[in-house]
Design a protein around this motif. Structure first.
Motif, PDB file in Angstrom:
ATOM      1  N   LEU A 197       0.380  -1.416  -0.003  1.00 14.55           N
ATOM      2  CA  LEU A 197       0.341   0.124  -0.111  1.00 14.55           C
ATOM      3  C   LEU A 197       0.855   1.173   0.286  1.00 14.55           C
ATOM      4  O   LEU A 197       0.209   2.314  -0.989  1.00 14.55           O
ATOM      5  CB  LEU A 197      -1.262  -0.176   0.831  1.00 14.55           C
ATOM      6  CG  LEU A 197      -1.876  -1.077   1.381  1.00 14.55           C
ATOM      7  CD1 LEU A 197      -2.731  -1.076   2.648  1.00 14.55           C
ATOM      8  CD2 LEU A 197      -2.917  -0.602   0.175  1.00 14.55           C
ATOM      9  N   ARG A 198       2.203   1.072   0.837  1.00 17.92           N
ATOM     10  CA  ARG A 198       2.989   2.360   0.877  1.00 17.92           C
ATOM     11  C   ARG A 198       3.667   2.777  -0.347  1.00 17.92           C
ATOM     12  O   ARG A 198       3.420   3.471  -1.369  1.00 17.92           O
ATOM     13  CB  ARG A 198       4.581   1.718   1.322  1.00 17.92           C
ATOM     14  CG  ARG A 198       3.980   2.549   2.985  1.00 17.92           C
ATOM     15  CD  ARG A 198       5.244   2.631   3.660  1.00 17.92           C
ATOM     16  NE  ARG A 198       5.805   2.325   4.457  1.00 17.92           N
ATOM     17  CZ  ARG A 198       6.129   2.928   6.352  1.00 17.92           C
ATOM     18  NH1 ARG A 198       7.771   3.606   5.343  1.00 17.92           N
ATOM     19  NH2 ARG A 198       5.843   3.353   6.923  1.00 17.92           N
TER      20      ARG A 198
ATOM     21  N   ALA B 229      -6.254   6.920  -5.726  1.00 22.22           N
ATOM     22  CA  ALA B 229      -4.540   6.922  -4.506  1.00 22.22           C
ATOM     23  C   ALA B 229      -5.624   7.505  -3.283  1.00 22.22           C
ATOM     24  O   ALA B 229      -5.377   7.195  -2.514  1.00 22.22           O
ATOM     25  CB  ALA B 229      -4.771   8.617  -4.719  1.00 22.22           C
TER      26      ALA B 229
ATOM     27  N   LEU C  81      -4.588   2.855   3.864  1.00 16.25           N
ATOM     28  CA  LEU C  81      -3.265   2.453   4.053  1.00 16.25           C
ATOM     29  C   LEU C  81      -3.310   3.401   5.572  1.00 16.25           C
ATOM     30  O   LEU C  81      -2.773   2.588   6.809  1.00 16.25           O
ATOM     31  CB  LEU C  81      -1.864   3.024   3.902  1.00 16.25           C
ATOM     32  CG  LEU C  81      -0.673   3.383   4.361  1.00 16.25           C
ATOM     33  CD1 LEU C  81      -0.341   1.863   4.387  1.00 16.25           C
ATOM     34  CD2 LEU C  81       0.009   3.877   3.081  1.00 16.25           C
TER      35      LEU C  81
ATOM     36  N   GLY D 262       0.713   4.424  -3.195  1.00 13.62           N
ATOM     37  CA  GLY D 262       0.227   5.198  -2.764  1.00 13.62           C
ATOM     38  C   GLY D 262       0.935   6.592  -2.889  1.00 13.62           C
ATOM     39  O   GLY D 262       0.472   7.516  -3.609  1.00 13.62           O
TER      40      GLY D 262
ATOM     41  N   LEU E  96       6.258   8.908   2.190  1.00 17.14           N
ATOM     42  CA  LEU E  96       5.758   7.479   2.442  1.00 17.14           C
ATOM     43  C   LEU E  96       5.795   6.460   2.656  1.00 17.14           C
ATOM     44  O   LEU E  96       5.804   5.811   2.756  1.00 17.14           O
ATOM     45  CB  LEU E  96       4.130   7.584   1.469  1.00 17.14           C
ATOM     46  CG  LEU E  96       2.740   7.807   1.928  1.00 17.14           C
ATOM     47  CD1 LEU E  96       2.100   7.318   0.012  1.00 17.14           C
ATOM     48  CD2 LEU E  96       2.775   7.597   2.999  1.00 17.14           C
TER      49      LEU E  96
ATOM     50  N   LEU F 115       0.691   9.056  -5.860  1.00 13.10           N
ATOM     51  CA  LEU F 115       0.655  10.150  -5.615  1.00 13.10           C
ATOM     52  C   LEU F 115       1.525  11.606  -6.589  1.00 13.10           C
ATOM     53  O   LEU F 115       1.951  11.684  -6.788  1.00 13.10           O
ATOM     54  CB  LEU F 115       1.263  10.689  -3.792  1.00 13.10           C
ATOM     55  CG  LEU F 115       0.510  10.511  -3.359  1.00 13.10           C
ATOM     56  CD1 LEU F 115       0.905   9.838  -1.919  1.00 13.10           C
ATOM     57  CD2 LEU F 115      -1.072  11.993  -2.940  1.00 13.10           C
TER      58      LEU F 115
ATOM     59  N   VAL G  75      -6.804   3.871  -2.084  1.00 11.09           N
ATOM     60  CA  VAL G  75      -5.704   3.443  -1.725  1.00 11.09           C
ATOM     61  C   VAL G  75      -4.778   4.031  -0.369  1.00 11.09           C
ATOM     62  O   VAL G  75      -4.285   3.016   0.422  1.00 11.09           O
ATOM     63  CB  VAL G  75      -4.386   3.797  -3.194  1.00 11.09           C
ATOM     64  CG1 VAL G  75      -2.632   2.882  -1.853  1.00 11.09           C
ATOM     65  CG2 VAL G  75      -4.479   2.502  -4.283  1.00 11.09           C
ATOM     66  N   LEU G  76      -5.116   4.933  -0.035  1.00  9.64           N
ATOM     67  CA  LEU G  76      -4.352   6.079   1.212  1.00  9.64           C
ATOM     68  C   LEU G  76      -4.959   6.174   2.618  1.00  9.64           C
ATOM     69  O   LEU G  76      -4.277   5.424   3.676  1.00  9.64           O
ATOM     70  CB  LEU G  76      -4.131   7.509   0.538  1.00  9.64           C
ATOM     71  CG  LEU G  76      -2.462   7.605  -0.431  1.00  9.64           C
ATOM     72  CD1 LEU G  76      -2.826   9.169  -1.141  1.00  9.64           C
ATOM     73  CD2 LEU G  76      -1.850   7.245   0.363  1.00  9.64           C
TER      74      LEU G  76
ATOM     75  N   GLY H 216      -1.796  12.749   2.301  1.00  7.28           N
ATOM     76  CA  GLY H 216      -2.392  12.451   1.483  1.00  7.28           C
ATOM     77  C   GLY H 216      -2.876  11.786   0.774  1.00  7.28           C
ATOM     78  O   GLY H 216      -3.834  12.468  -0.749  1.00  7.28           O
ATOM     79  N   ALA H 217      -4.365  11.066   1.647  1.00  7.41           N
ATOM     80  CA  ALA H 217      -5.470  11.288   1.436  1.00  7.41           C
ATOM     81  C   ALA H 217      -6.054  12.870   0.995  1.00  7.41           C
ATOM     82  O   ALA H 217      -7.276  12.785   0.502  1.00  7.41           O
ATOM     83  CB  ALA H 217      -6.157   9.893   2.936  1.00  7.41           C
TER      84      ALA H 217
ATOM     85  N   ALA I 281      -0.158   8.728   6.027  1.00  8.33           N
ATOM     86  CA  ALA I 281      -1.322   8.573   4.538  1.00  8.33           C
ATOM     87  C   ALA I 281      -2.326   9.365   4.741  1.00  8.33           C
ATOM     88  O   ALA I 281      -3.208   9.864   3.676  1.00  8.33           O
ATOM     89  CB  ALA I 281      -1.777   7.016   5.293  1.00  8.33           C
TER      90      ALA I 281
END
Length: 137
Positions: A18-19, A121, A128, A22, A65, A26, A124-125, A80-81, A77
């Motif tokens: 996931l890292r 994104a 995560l 992500g 990340l 991104l 996934v984030l 980023g989300a 995370a």
């Protein structure tokens, strides 16, 4: 006698998958905005600088990340989300009612690619974030 190292726990493998996903998403989001910025969006008031800022933030968050220690991963995370969600919301708003006097179209270059990358994104984030918040067994 030496012993072989223990295989990675499934949670660790999932976290790293996931890292990486992500970070790739991104970075893709950042590249899309940088490409559009260089193709002419830079001349649009407010939108141009926002695209450049999005590109810088996307690349920086991708690196974060991958580099952040496990104890801070959920926070990275979430950050980023939030950026992905904000960017996706701006895309939808600019296409429906306009944003800062600019109205986008789904026929614009890279519109659909951007929509799907930002959506992926975000998903996934968020996943995560959930995985990173779980306590290790």
């Amino acid at each position: 006698m030496t012993t072989a190292p223990a295989p990675a726990r499934p949670a660790t493998a999932l976290t790293w998958a996931l890292r990486i996903a992500g970070a790739v998403l991104l970075a893709a989001m950042a590249w899309l905005h940088l490409d559009l910025w260089s193709d002419g969006y830079r001349t649009i008031d407010v939108i141009g600088p926002a695209f450049l800022l999005n590109a810088v933030a996307g690349f920086a968050l991708a690196v974060l990340l991958l580099a952040v220690p496990r104890r801070l991963l959920a926070r990275a995370a979430v950050l980023g989300a939030l950026v992905a969600a904000g960017t996706l919301a701006a895309l939808v708003v600019s296409t429906t009612v306009g944003l800062f006097g600019f109205v986008e179209s789904t026929a614009a270059p890279l519109w659909w690619e951007t929509f799907w990358v930002e959506t992926a994104a975000l998903v996934v984030l968020l996943a995560l974030t959930v995985v990173a918040r779980r306590r290790p067994a």
